[in-house]
Structure formats: structure tokens, C-alpha cells
Design a protein around this motif. Structure first.
Motif: not given
Length: 860
Positions: A539-566
Motif C-alpha cells: 500500500g506504500d507506493d514508494d516501497k512497492d516501487e522499490r520492491e518491483k525494481i529489486n525484483l527486476l534487478v534479480q530477474q535481470n541477473k538471470i537474463i544477463e547470464e543467459m545473454g538473450l538480449f545481446h
């Protein structure tokens, strides 16, 4: 010998003068002297020479003196069309070369070598003219063969170009019909004809019956085809053929001038409906008129060659004019891509998707055919051995997984920043629409890579699509997959939508994709993309936004290891960075901005096709715009002034060429690119709603107003000067073309060899035997049928299936890298050409024997 030299000199002066006329006066229609000289030249090409003229009234110029010096040896022989290289070094021809230079892989020869080697006639007494001691004593064909084997290639340097006056409208009987000058290029160095010594003067029983190899020009300046159509050049010496390349109206130097002038060359009026004369029917009539001019009485067999749209014309010219054309080689000719002949609305993309599954190079695991039989060691229980091996190429799956992932990252500002970095874009992706532009940018080059999927480096397709003389690597489509690493197993898993075995599949466009260890799991249901939220909202927008960014950061580590985008970035860079010097990719300027359309009459309307995507996008031909405009078009006098609208008409004709006007005039709807993402390819999202399977589904879903609006966008004629048909007469089913050319009803036709390369997207619109189209959904991933299919019952029309053939690869110069299917196709094509020539010459002998003199001889 002196008489022959005099004849050579006269011909030199005649053709050099003719070239000067071409340079300074070819836009003036009424010049009888030019036409008389043209007729003399054609007579020189086609009439056997008993002896040379006994005197000369022409003044010797520098070129003539050089020629006399060259030929004052004991090895002199009769020369045919001896001024090819003299005229090709004039300023007029240099001007043409400057506009359309040949691709870099073409090797130029010195003019003197060209002149001596390619214009020498075979002599019974002295052999050939030669400056190379290693070639002395060889026959002419031996020399031609040695040149071919040394990879020497013919270019615009070797041909002589002329202009032939054509009516703008062949189907109007009015004597005041306007005309234009069509360019055609000739090489006669192989056209060797020696009449018998006892030939009587005026005897018609021994006409020059050497064949004419005739390239049916299509939607580019003719230079492109002269420089690249190796099959014609390699076969011509063997058959002593006269080689002719004809330019399509509205292309290159064959763009009509849409003004009418009086006897004083003053502009008096402008031709109305200026673009309405750009049709395939008018173009075919041009070619037949030109052939009748060059081949009077149709004595010589004409073999037509063409690829792509030129292949369509090559097949149609034989169908419509069998009395003028002995046979046709129609390569990659999509004549069965029209709505009434084809049901494969996503056929082009199915072909591409099969091609990305191949190894690199594809020849390492190729299926080999020989006279319709697959080698025994390549068959095991009805399947290729490769199918029994563990999958090693995941390019299809990785591409299919890329598009939903890009869409997922597009939802947040952080995700778009990752995309901007991974794809190295010049301008950051700030909006969701920017990310969609990135998706379509990354999807766009695969058609072009497939079209140029040749076994050697080639600039043919990049040059045709306005990318200059930059060569793609060999097998660029497979290289894009393998060199980038997209072929690797990246741990991406596709599953049924609900993992129950009956909840959908890739074919149904209903599946879920797990990336890496499942950190990201996306659900695809046709054009909808969903995922499970892994953030517990507080319910705290700022906190929820930080949580979403943290999740994307963790997810992106997997994608970077895969190297799909590059990996995807590096794959499409094979096309977009063909020059190798880009620092970043300008995605938004290419796909992210709406083109501004001007209502001003001075601006050229934008008519890039949407529904007519068939060739409008994939054939964005390189229009080498003329910097100089026709002086008398822009001129004015007291009685007439060219309006801005009429000036727009000329500008549009010169800048766009023939293809878009042709599609607008004839409703040439090639439907194999009408849809993608329907479950048979690696694209997403789908271009049409669920349940769309046929062209009728697409047409039925459009209202009449939507249909008219689409036509107006494609064929805009706001000022009513182009002459395009009314949108209300739009024919989405191309019925008029089907009626005119016959559609599927070609059983009564003969002497056509169609060839279809299964790496080429246009093979989905090719001609095949009934029920044997290898590109349909029911044909499977691998073609097991014969290489040669009989399209007609008598086998006089056949289709060749090239499992590793790119876009009309068989028409190009032969190389050591050519796969076996292409070598075999050329052998079969030559076999048919020889048969057609023999049959035509036999029929000519019977026809000539109907003359009174021959009949009398036979009777006695």
C-alpha cells in the motif's frame, strides 16, 4: 582483310555517333535519323555478312586508328560488334556506371583484354586474336571457358546500351499515342555465325539461327541484372548466343517523360494519368516489340531469363507470346502468390523459420537430391538421420522467446533502460511505444537475411534495399543464429499453458515460457501476455516501487547470464551493421516515428504498402535518383506551363520506379506476407485475430470503408494526376490478373522451368506440381519429395526444388561454394534450353520451306 577493316571502322563511327546521340538527345522522341541508325545497327547484328563494304565515306577518328593498329597483324579475323568496348568507354556509358556501380565482388578486366577476348570471331584459318601467349591456338570457346573458370565476370563495361522507342500505351490504337525510350543492353561477342561458302545471295534457308538470351528486366535499373545474372553469361558462349538485357519501363534510364512537345521541341502539354502505364502487361508488350525489332520474322530462338518479379515476367512472356519466345527460365517467380492461387498467408515466414533451424553452414547436413532421388545414406526409416540426433540448434525457440520478454521489460522505466543498454540504441527507450519499436526493429531483418541467404558473400540484396555495396557474409541467416550464440541452449523452456498436455502449444500460440530457473515465467495466449506478480504490495507506493525494481534487478541477473538480449542484438547486427562501423543502433528514427505526410502538391505522396507488404517492404529497390532533371520538362513557354501537380508526377516516377505503381494499377496482392505469428513461425505477437487462417478471413474482417482507406493509403492520388484506379474498383482477390495470366490453369503451357529455393521466402508463392508444395503447413519441416516436379502432364513445364537455394541463386554466377542442388538445377536448365533451341530451329526450317523458292526445290 582491308575490306573487313573498313567495315569495322564504319561500324565504330556509327556506334560512337549513336552513343553521342543517346547522351544528348535520348529524351527527344522525334529523331528519325537516330531510328534509322538503330535499324542499321540491328541489321548488322542479325544479317550474316558475305563480305565487307568496298568503300568507306566516314572520317577516321582516334578510335578507328587504334583499331586499325590493333588489327594490322597476321592473326586478324572477322570481328562482330567490334565496337563494344569503344562505346563502353564513352562518357555516356561512364555516366551509367557511375550511377549504378557493380557489386565489389565483380572483377573488372582491362578494356583492351575485353575488346580482344570477347569480340573475336572464330576463324577457320588463323584461330583467335590474342595478346596472351598462353591462350594462342585455343578455340574461341576454350578462351571463354578459361575466362569463366578464372572467375572473370561480365559487367556493364562489356555491353553496349541503346534506346528503343516504345508506345506509352500498347493497347491504344490512337496514332497520337505518346512514346518513351526504353534502354536495352547488348553483347554480341558470342554471336558467331558463318554461312556456307556456297551460300547464294538472298537465300533465306541459312539465316542466323543462333539463340537470343533475353533478360526480362524487373523492378531495378538494368545494371543490377547485367552485373549479376551469371547463368546467362556462362551459357552464352556455348550456344553462340546474342545476349540482351531489357530495362523495365519506369526504371533506370527508361522512365517516360510526361510532356508533349511540338516540332520545335516546345512543351505544349503534359501526359495525363502518368503512372497508369506502369503495368506488367505494358512491360511484356515492350519486350515483345523490342524482340520483333531485333529478331525480325522470329528466325532466332529466344530464351527468356528472369528472377523474382522478373521470373514472373519470364514465365508470363512465354505463356502469352509462345510464337516469339522459345522457352523461359523463371527463377524464384512468385506467380502463385495471388489470392486465388495460394492459401498460405504466412508462407514466407514459415520458410524463414525452417531456415533458421539449419546448421551453419547448411551444407554440412544438407539433403542431397539427384534426379528426384534422395541418397540412400541420408534416409533412415523415412527420416533424416539428423532428426534422430539430439537437438543442437535452438535459434527458433530463442527468437520466439525474445519478443514476449522484450514486451515484459517494456512495462517499466527500469526495464526500458535495460533494453536501451542491452541493444545499444542511440536514443534511450523512454516510452512503452519505444520498446515496441525495438521489437519490430529486431523482427524486421529476418526476411531480408533469408532472401540473401547465399553460400558466398554478396551485396546483391543490401544494394537492392538501399544499403549500398556492402556485402553480407556467406549464409547470413544461419550465421546470424550461430555467430551470435542464438543457436545455443539458453535454458528456455516452453510448456503447455496449464501444463496438462491439452492446454495449448506453440502451434496454438498458447504457451508459457520459463527463463533460466523459472525466475521469470511469462504466459502467452495469442496476443495477450501475462505473468504472476511476485511482489506483495504493502500500500506504500514508494516501497512497492522499490520492491518491483529489486525484483527486476534479480530477474535481470538471470537474463544477463543467459545473454538473450545481446545475442539477439548481435544477430540482427549482421543486417543492420553490415558496414561494421556503427557505434549504436538508431531504432527510434527507423521504427519509432510516424512519417509526416504533406498535403502540399509539391511533395511526393507516401504510399509504402501495408496490406500489399508483399514486395513493397522487402523490395525497397535502390532508386538512383537523377540529380539532373529533364530540361524540357521544367521548361515553359507562352502557351503552356507545367503545373506543380504534373511536376510531382514526373518526380514520383523517377524516384519510385515501377513496383508501387504496378501494384496500385493491377492490384497485385501477393499474400504470402499477409500474416505472421499465427503459430507456424518464430514471430509474436500475431498480426491478426485468433482464428485467422485464410485470406478470406482477413478480407471478411475488413469493412468496405476500411478497405477503401487502406487502398487510399497505399495508392494515394490526392491531385488526380497519377491515374490510379478508383479505390471503389479495388480488387483484393486480384481476379483480373488471374484471368489475364491464367492463375493455376497452366496445363496447356509449355517450355518453362520454374525454380524455387527453399531458403527463399518467395518460394511460398512458387509454382509446384499439384499437391507437392513443400512450403505448406502440412508439408512438415523437411522436404522429402523429388527435386524435379512435372507441373504439366507432358513434363514440358517443370518445377525445380532447391533445398539450399536462396532468392534466384541459380541465376547467379557459379562458385565453388554452390550446394549440389544448385549445380544440378543449372544442369537441368541447360538441358532444357538446348532442347528448346533445337525444337525452334527445326520449326523455323519447316516454316522457311513454305516459301515458293524452297517449295519448288523440294518438288523438283
Amino acid at each position: 582483310r582491308t575490306q573487313e577493316l573498313i567495315h569495322v571502322v564504319k561500324s565504330s563511327i556509327c556506334l560512337a555517333t549513336d552513343t553521342t546521340r543517346q547522351r544528348w538527345g535520348h529524351r527527344q522522341r522525334k529523331h528519325k535519323t537516330y531510328l534509322q541508325e538503330e535499324a542499321k545497327m540491328v541489321d548488322y547484328y542479325t544479317t550474316p555478312k558475305k563480305s565487307a563494304p568496298t568503300n568507306a565515306h566516314s572520317v577516321l577518328n582516334f578510335s578507328s586508328i587504334v583499331m586499325i593498329l590493333l588489327f594490322s597483324t597476321q592473326q586478324v579475323t572477322t570481328i562482330r560488334a567490334s565496337t563494344v568496348m569503344v562505346t563502353s568507354t564513352t562518357s555516356a556509358t561512364r555516366k551509367i556506371r557511375k550511377k549504378v556501380p557493380p557489386p565489389p565482388h565483380i572483377r573488372r578486366k582491362k578494356p583492351l583484354q575485353n575488346f580482344l577476348f570477347q569480340n573475336a570471331k572464330k576463324s577457320q584459318e588463323t584461330g583467335i586474336v590474342s595478346t596472351d601467349a598462353s591462350l594462342e591456338g585455343q578455340s574461341y570457346l576454350d578462351v571463354a571457358s578459361s575466362l569463366q573458370n578464372s572467375q572473370t565476370r561480365m559487367t556493364m563495361d562489356n555491353v553496349t546500351c541503346h534506346f528503343y522507342e516504345q508506345p506509352l500505351d500498347h493497347f491504344t490504337s490512337s496514332s497520337s499515342s505518346s512514346t518513351f525510350l526504353e534502354r536495352y543492353c547488348v553483347y554480341s561477342g558470342y554471336d558467331i555465325h558463318t554461312p556456307p561458302d556456297n551460300q547464294a545471295e538472298g537465300d533465306e534457308t541459312d539465316k542466323n539461327n543462333n539463340p537470343i538470351f533475353f533478360y526480362v528486366g524487373n523492378e531495378s535499373p538494368i545494371d543490377e541484372y547485367v552485373n549479376n545474372t551469371g547463368l546467362m553469361w556462362e551459357l552464352a558462349p556455348k550456344y553462340n548466343a546474342l545476349v540482351i538485357f531489357a530495362e523495365h519501363r519506369y526504371e533506370g534510364e527508361s522512365v517516360p517523360n510526361f510532356t508533349i512537345t511540338d516540332s520545335n521541341n516546345n512543351t505544349t502539354s503534359a501526359i495525363e494519368n502518368c503512372l497508369s502505364y506502369a503495368t506488367s502487361k505494358q512491360a511484356l508488350a515492350d519486350y515483345i516489340s523490342l524482340l520483333s525489332h531485333i529478331n525480325p520474322n522470329h528466325i532466332r530462338p529466344v530464351i527468356a531469363f528472369g528472377g523474382s518479379y522478373g521470373g514472373m515476367l519470364a514465365s508470363w512472356i512465354r505463356m502469352l507470346y509462345p510464337g516469339s519466345v522459345a522457352g523461359s527460365i523463371a527463377s524464384s517467380a512468385p506467380i502463385w502468390g495471388l489470392p486465388l492461387t495460394n492459401f498460405n498467408i504466412d508462407g514466407a515466414y514459415r520458410v524463414i523459420s525452417r531456415a533458421v533451424r539449419l546448421d551453419y553452414p547448411p551444407t554440412s547436413t544438407a539433403t542431397t537430391f539427384r534426379h528426384g532421388e534422395k541418397k540412400d545414406d541420408e534416409v533412415e526409416n523415412g527420416k533424416d538421420k539428423q532428426q534422430h540426433q539430439q537437438q543442437t540448434n535452438y535459434c527458433f525457440e530463442n527468437l520466439l522467446a525474445s519478443w514476449p520478454l522484450i514486451s515484459y521489460y517494456a512495462q517499466t522505466e527500469y526495464g526500458r533502460s535495460i533494453l536501451s543498454k542491452e541493444f545499444n540504441v542511440c536514443q534511450p527507450l523512454k516510452k512503452k511505444d519505444d520498446a515496441w519499436a525495438l521489437l519490430y526493429w529486431a523482427q524486421s531483418p529476418w526476411f531480408d537475411l533469408a532472401e540473401g541467404d547465399f553460400p558466398f558473400e554478396s551485396s546483391y540484396v543490401p544494394y537492392a534495399l538501399k544499403m549500398g555495396l556492402n556485402a553480407l557474409p556467406a549464409w547470413p541467416l544461419q550465421r546470424a543464429c550461430h555467430a551470435s550464440g542464438l543457436n545455443e541452449d539458453l535454458g528456455i523452456v516452453f510448456e503447455d499453458f496449464n501444463n496438462s498436455g491439452d492446454g495449448g502449444s506453440i502451434k496454438d500460440v498458447k504457451y508459457k515460457i520459463a527463463y533460466g530457473d523459472g525466475n521469470i515465467e511469462l504466459h502467452v495466449d495469442w496476443d495477450e501476455l501475462t505473468w504472476e506478480e511476485m511482489v506483495e504490495y504493502s500500500g506504500d507506493d514508494d516501497k512497492d516501487e522499490r520492491e518491483k525494481i529489486n525484483l527486476l534487478v534479480q530477474q535481470n541477473k538471470i537474463i544477463e547470464e543467459m545473454g538473450l538480449f545481446h545475442k539477439l542484438r548481435d544477430a540482427v547486427a549482421v543486417w543492420f551493421n553490415v558496414t561494421g562501423d556503427l557505434d549504436c543502433f538508431d531504432v527510434l528514427d527507423t521504427f519509432g516515428k510516424e512519417e509526416e505526410k504533406e498535403d502540399s502538391v509539391n511533395e511526393v505522396d507516401d504510399i509504402v504498402g501495408k496490406g500489399n507488404d508483399a514486395l513493397a517492404k522487402s523490395k525497397r529497390k535502390n532508386r538512383n535518383l537523377r540529380e539532373e532533371k529533364s530540361d524540357h520538362f521544367l521548361a515553359s513557354n507562352d502557351s503552356f506551363m507545367i503545373t506543380p501537380e504534373q511536376q510531382q508526377c514526373q518526380t514520383k516516377a523517377e524516384s519510385e520506379g515501377c513496383w508501387t505503381p504496378l501494384c496500385c494499377n493491377e492490384n497485385m496482392n501477393l499474400i504470402i506476407t499477409e500474416a505472421r505469428g499465427l503459430g507456424g513461425d518464430f514471430f509474436w505477437p500475431p498480426t491478426h485475430s485468433r482464428g485467422t487462417k485464410t485470406y478470406n478471413d482477413i478480407v471478411s474482417a475488413r469493412s468496405q470503408d476500411e478497405q477503401y482507406q487502406e487502398v487510399n493509403e497505399e495508392c494515394a492520388d490526392r491531385n488526380k494526376v497519377f491515374g490510379y484506379p478508383s479505390p471503389k474498383s479495388y480488387d483484393p482477390w486480384s481476379r483480373r490478373l488471374d484471368d489475364y495470366y491464367g492463375g493455376l490453369r497452366i496445363d496447356s503451357q509449355s517450355n518453362i522451368v520454374f525454380s524455387n529455393g527453399l531458403l527463399d521466402p518467395w518460394s511460398a508463392a512458387g509454382v509446384y506440381a499439384y499437391g507437392m508444395d513443400p512450403t505448406t503447413p502440412s508439408s512438415g519441416e523437411t522436404y522429402y519429395g523429388p527435386m524435379v516436379q512435372n507441373v504439366t502432364k507432358d513434363g514440358s513445364v517443370i518445377a525445380l526444388i532447391l533445398d539450399l537455394g536462396g532468392h534466384h541463386l541459380d541465376l547467379m554466377y557459379s562458385t565453388e561454394e554452390d550446394p549440389e542442388c544448385v549445380r544440378e538445377a543449372r544442369r537441368i536448365q541447360e538441358e532444357n534450353i538446348a532442347k528448346w533451341i533445337h525444337e525452334w530451329n527445326e520449326s523455323v526450317e519447316k516454316r522457311i520451306c513454305l516459301s515458293p523458292s524452297c517449295a519448288k526445290t523440294v518438288f523438283l
